[in-house]
Write an enzyme that holds these catalytic residues in place. Sequence first.
Site: not given
Ligand code: 5RP
Length: 217
Positions: A29-31, A82, A85, A104, A122
């Site tokens: 999940t996420g961008s 995936d 953060d 996840e 990150k």
């Molecule tokens: C969602 C997550 C995402 O993988 C994490 O927040 C990174 O998000 P992004 O790809 O938008 O930077 O753990 O629960």
Amino acid sequence: MSTADEQKRASALKALDYVEEGMVVGVGTGSTVKHFIEGLAAMKDRIEGAVSSSEQSTALLKAHGIRVLDLNAAGPLPLYVDGADECDPHNRLIKGGGAALTREKIIAEASERFVCIIDKAKEVDVLGRFPLPVEVIPMARSLVGRKIVAMGGQPVWREGVITDNGNWILDVHHLRIVDPVGLERELNQIPGVVTCGLFARRPADVVISAGEVRKNR
Ligand code: 5RP
């Protein structure tokens, strides 16, 4: 110097190298994952389908015509892709910025290979700069919060956010996580904690940062 979003996209597209003919692919999940789903859409006829970690990703997958399967029906998965953060040099992660940490973690556990896709920002030496998300059963919020304060953390309720499982999130600040495996175990044992966003006991197998495969375990 590329932007964070360009780095995310480069990592997501590189992760497509790990997708093989006929696979059921676990999708996070996420961008960053949004870029991965867009790439996966171009090869959707060559995969069996996807197992999704959130309602948000399910909607995106379906919008791209990718078949979404239930994890119980799919069984063990060969691959999970995936974002994260934070990521330390041992591929241990903080996840849950998008509140999808529990599903996840379930899919990561069910998968043979976990490919984590990130941008440079990150990467950290020690986890804990990003507030650690903890999913809690609503009635246990205060109890869990007090336990976390006793452990030296500062929990902040992510008010207004309800997870896909109907629970709440506490974001824990001021933790310098020198023993991620121990802290993951300790937090997960507090009654009312569904799971914490530390992915240390089951870290990523492959980390792709800004399009470069950083390190394999
Ligand atoms: C969602 C997550 C995402 O993988 C994490 O927040 C990174 O998000 P992004 O790809 O938008 O930077 O753990 O629960």
